[in-house]
Design a protein around this motif. Sequence first.
Motif, PDB file in Angstrom:
ATOM      1  N   HIS A 294      34.692  57.452   5.512  1.00  0.00           N
ATOM      2  CA  HIS A 294      35.522  56.963   6.623  1.00  0.00           C
ATOM      3  C   HIS A 294      35.356  57.839   7.872  1.00  0.00           C
ATOM      4  O   HIS A 294      35.335  57.324   8.999  1.00  0.00           O
ATOM      5  N   GLN A 295      35.221  59.134   7.664  1.00  0.00           N
ATOM      6  CA  GLN A 295      35.022  60.039   8.798  1.00  0.00           C
ATOM      7  C   GLN A 295      33.735  59.699   9.549  1.00  0.00           C
ATOM      8  O   GLN A 295      33.688  59.759  10.785  1.00  0.00           O
ATOM      9  N   GLU A 296      32.701  59.342   8.813  1.00  0.00           N
ATOM     10  CA  GLU A 296      31.396  59.076   9.409  1.00  0.00           C
ATOM     11  C   GLU A 296      31.376  57.738  10.144  1.00  0.00           C
ATOM     12  O   GLU A 296      30.587  57.544  11.069  1.00  0.00           O
ATOM     13  N   THR A 297      32.213  56.798   9.724  1.00  0.00           N
ATOM     14  CA  THR A 297      32.168  55.444  10.296  1.00  0.00           C
ATOM     15  C   THR A 297      33.430  55.094  11.077  1.00  0.00           C
ATOM     16  O   THR A 297      33.665  53.920  11.392  1.00  0.00           O
ATOM     17  N   LEU A 298      34.248  56.075  11.391  1.00  0.00           N
ATOM     18  CA  LEU A 298      35.544  55.835  12.029  1.00  0.00           C
ATOM     19  C   LEU A 298      35.388  55.260  13.442  1.00  0.00           C
ATOM     20  O   LEU A 298      34.627  55.764  14.256  1.00  0.00           O
ATOM     21  N   ASP A 299      36.145  54.205  13.700  1.00  0.00           N
ATOM     22  CA  ASP A 299      36.259  53.639  15.043  1.00  0.00           C
ATOM     23  C   ASP A 299      37.742  53.701  15.418  1.00  0.00           C
ATOM     24  O   ASP A 299      38.541  52.868  14.962  1.00  0.00           O
ATOM     25  N   PRO A 300      38.136  54.662  16.249  1.00  0.00           N
ATOM     26  CA  PRO A 300      39.558  54.827  16.590  1.00  0.00           C
ATOM     27  C   PRO A 300      40.190  53.573  17.185  1.00  0.00           C
ATOM     28  O   PRO A 300      41.413  53.388  17.097  1.00  0.00           O
ATOM     29  N   ALA A 301      39.395  52.710  17.784  1.00  0.00           N
ATOM     30  CA  ALA A 301      39.935  51.494  18.393  1.00  0.00           C
ATOM     31  C   ALA A 301      40.198  50.392  17.373  1.00  0.00           C
ATOM     32  O   ALA A 301      40.870  49.400  17.702  1.00  0.00           O
ATOM     33  N   CYS A 302      39.667  50.571  16.163  1.00  0.00           N
ATOM     34  CA  CYS A 302      39.803  49.507  15.166  1.00  0.00           C
ATOM     35  C   CYS A 302      40.003  50.106  13.765  1.00  0.00           C
ATOM     36  O   CYS A 302      39.079  50.117  12.943  1.00  0.00           O
ATOM     37  N   PRO A 303      41.181  50.637  13.467  1.00  0.00           N
ATOM     38  CA  PRO A 303      41.436  51.215  12.144  1.00  0.00           C
ATOM     39  C   PRO A 303      41.410  50.142  11.050  1.00  0.00           C
ATOM     40  O   PRO A 303      41.983  49.062  11.220  1.00  0.00           O
ATOM     41  N   ARG A 304      40.716  50.461   9.961  1.00  0.00           N
ATOM     42  CA  ARG A 304      40.544  49.486   8.887  1.00  0.00           C
ATOM     43  C   ARG A 304      41.606  49.580   7.802  1.00  0.00           C
ATOM     44  O   ARG A 304      41.870  48.593   7.098  1.00  0.00           O
ATOM     45  N   ASP A 305      42.193  50.760   7.633  1.00  0.00           N
ATOM     46  CA  ASP A 305      43.104  50.973   6.506  1.00  0.00           C
ATOM     47  C   ASP A 305      43.930  52.238   6.750  1.00  0.00           C
ATOM     48  O   ASP A 305      43.849  52.848   7.829  1.00  0.00           O
ATOM     49  N   TYR A 306      44.696  52.630   5.742  1.00  0.00           N
ATOM     50  CA  TYR A 306      45.568  53.802   5.857  1.00  0.00           C
ATOM     51  C   TYR A 306      44.764  55.067   6.170  1.00  0.00           C
ATOM     52  O   TYR A 306      45.172  55.878   7.000  1.00  0.00           O
ATOM     53  N   THR A 307      43.626  55.232   5.516  1.00  0.00           N
ATOM     54  CA  THR A 307      42.815  56.436   5.722  1.00  0.00           C
ATOM     55  C   THR A 307      42.344  56.552   7.167  1.00  0.00           C
ATOM     56  O   THR A 307      42.392  57.635   7.765  1.00  0.00           O
ATOM     57  N   ASP A 308      41.888  55.454   7.740  1.00  0.00           N
ATOM     58  CA  ASP A 308      41.473  55.474   9.154  1.00  0.00           C
ATOM     59  C   ASP A 308      42.625  55.905  10.053  1.00  0.00           C
ATOM     60  O   ASP A 308      42.447  56.719  10.979  1.00  0.00           O
ATOM     61  N   CYS A 309      43.809  55.367   9.803  1.00  0.00           N
ATOM     62  CA  CYS A 309      44.979  55.710  10.628  1.00  0.00           C
ATOM     63  C   CYS A 309      45.319  57.186  10.517  1.00  0.00           C
ATOM     64  O   CYS A 309      45.685  57.826  11.514  1.00  0.00           O
ATOM     65  N   PHE A 310      45.184  57.730   9.325  1.00  0.00           N
ATOM     66  CA  PHE A 310      45.472  59.157   9.121  1.00  0.00           C
ATOM     67  C   PHE A 310      44.440  60.010   9.861  1.00  0.00           C
ATOM     68  O   PHE A 310      44.788  61.013  10.502  1.00  0.00           O
ATOM     69  N   LEU A 311      43.178  59.625   9.785  1.00  0.00           N
ATOM     70  CA  LEU A 311      42.121  60.378  10.472  1.00  0.00           C
ATOM     71  C   LEU A 311      42.317  60.339  11.991  1.00  0.00           C
ATOM     72  O   LEU A 311      42.077  61.343  12.688  1.00  0.00           O
ATOM     73  N   ILE A 312      42.750  59.209  12.506  1.00  0.00           N
ATOM     74  CA  ILE A 312      43.023  59.102  13.942  1.00  0.00           C
ATOM     75  C   ILE A 312      44.166  60.031  14.330  1.00  0.00           C
ATOM     76  O   ILE A 312      44.101  60.732  15.357  1.00  0.00           O
ATOM     77  N   ARG A 313      45.216  60.062  13.494  1.00  0.00           N
ATOM     78  CA  ARG A 313      46.347  60.957  13.764  1.00  0.00           C
ATOM     79  C   ARG A 313      45.909  62.422  13.681  1.00  0.00           C
ATOM     80  O   ARG A 313      46.382  63.261  14.461  1.00  0.00           O
TER      81      ARG A 313
END
Length: 534
Positions: A294-313
Amino acid sequence: MPTTAVLTDPDKTAQLPLSSAAREGRNSAESPQIQNCIDMTDTQSVTVLLVALVTVMLVVSYGKYAWRRRKMPPGPFPLPILGNYLQIQSEGLVSGLVKISEKYGPIYTVYMGSRPCVVLSGYQAIKEAIVDMGDAFLDRGNMPLAFRIFNNSGLAVTNGETWKQLRQFSLMTLKDFGMGKKSLEEPIQEEAQHLVEHFKGLNEQPYDPSCTLTCATSNILLNILIGTRHDYNDKKWMQILEESSEAFHIVSSKWGQIYDIFPRIMQYLPGPHKKLFTLLIPIKNYMKENIRSHQETLDPACPRDYTDCFLIRMKQEEKTLNTPFNMTNLSETVFDMFLGGSESTTSTVNFGLLILIKYPELQDKLHEEIDRVIGQVRQPRVEDRNQMPYMNAVLHEIQRISNVFPMGIFRCTTRDVNFRGFCIPKGTDVITMLTTVLQDPAEFETPGEFNINHFLDESGKFKKINGFLPFSAGKRSCVGESLVRLQLFIFFTVILQKFTLKSTEDPKDLNISPVESGLESIPPSHKIIFISRV
């Protein structure tokens, strides 16, 4: 040559001085006797000293115990080191604690080893503590096994500001991804259809659905947490799930209970508890690998799931001191929500299927209600629950009688608390016996029996009961309650829409009692025949 007799006077001889050799001979003969007397005297002195020392220690220990307990709730007298372990384990942990409450009432003190714990029983006492005085009983209690499993991090075991921020974030994020909303029913419906196809493929052969159900329930959580799903024929994933389930069995067994009472000793002793931590490594690694991806493919403008949201935070707070939004808390929170959510839901579904084959008359009424409200083609929807009081009552009674978390999760007082006339010091562990709420005779007419009339009024409509607290209550209640409730409704409705369930033995002989009852109640394994209705 004539022999000359030498006459001696015995008295005079006794008074003559002894020669050097004679003195040495006499001393050597007397020395062992004298030494033995000295040794015996020393041994007796040491023994007396030890007895006195132990006595003093016991007196001091009892004095400290009595001083601490002078204003705390009453309870059985604890032994040094062991506490009340022997009294509790003679009945089994859950049964033992319930039996003690029969003598001391709804609030009492028990010692888990040298650690005092206040035990609360019954709906009224537990509601007063965790709802009416929730902030005073808000912290997580001392759970050495859980602390080690979750590395003292994540939502499950943290306290204070860390826990508060993690919980608030988790509730908001889960809600954004459909928790408690109609939008979540679609992935649950899809997973239910996968179950139906799998059971149809059995061709009515007896089958133990435990592991399949674990995969199905875990897929719902995986979709929300890390955006993945696994097929029921994925052998590697199924092996990981089996090992995780085995770990839960150990946690709920006597080995897990003993570890929590005597952690310093048990971490050095051999036994199944040693295997526990190894069994959980694969699922932990799986979660960490997905987080890295998820860290490698993260798009802050389009969170896919809980993990993406946590990484953005995490990125937003990377310059904030002491922020709880770090990689460790992410890993352990995802692991905790997945493990606890999938295991508890699976256990409830397994208990429910066992109850349905033990009481086949329930299925007849459920089939009639499903056919009348939904039919045999359309998928069930969340709004159907309001039109299906019988199904709703059955599901509530399944949750009540299955009693998946009989002791709740240990709490801890955040300050000195005056509770029902007793003083509970800050930092005291508190056990909320949810089993005594779900089986409170003041709340349920036949608490020890499966009886759907607990949740039906005289006109056959569904009714709520205050004592229905399988998810606990208050600020530390289960974050996934709405997800579990929706999942249970859709899974059971779809399965009974398509199948009649039959036992491989006489239903009267079917034992549905849990095989383990500690942190979790573990249902027994049993093969079921899924007979198609269409």
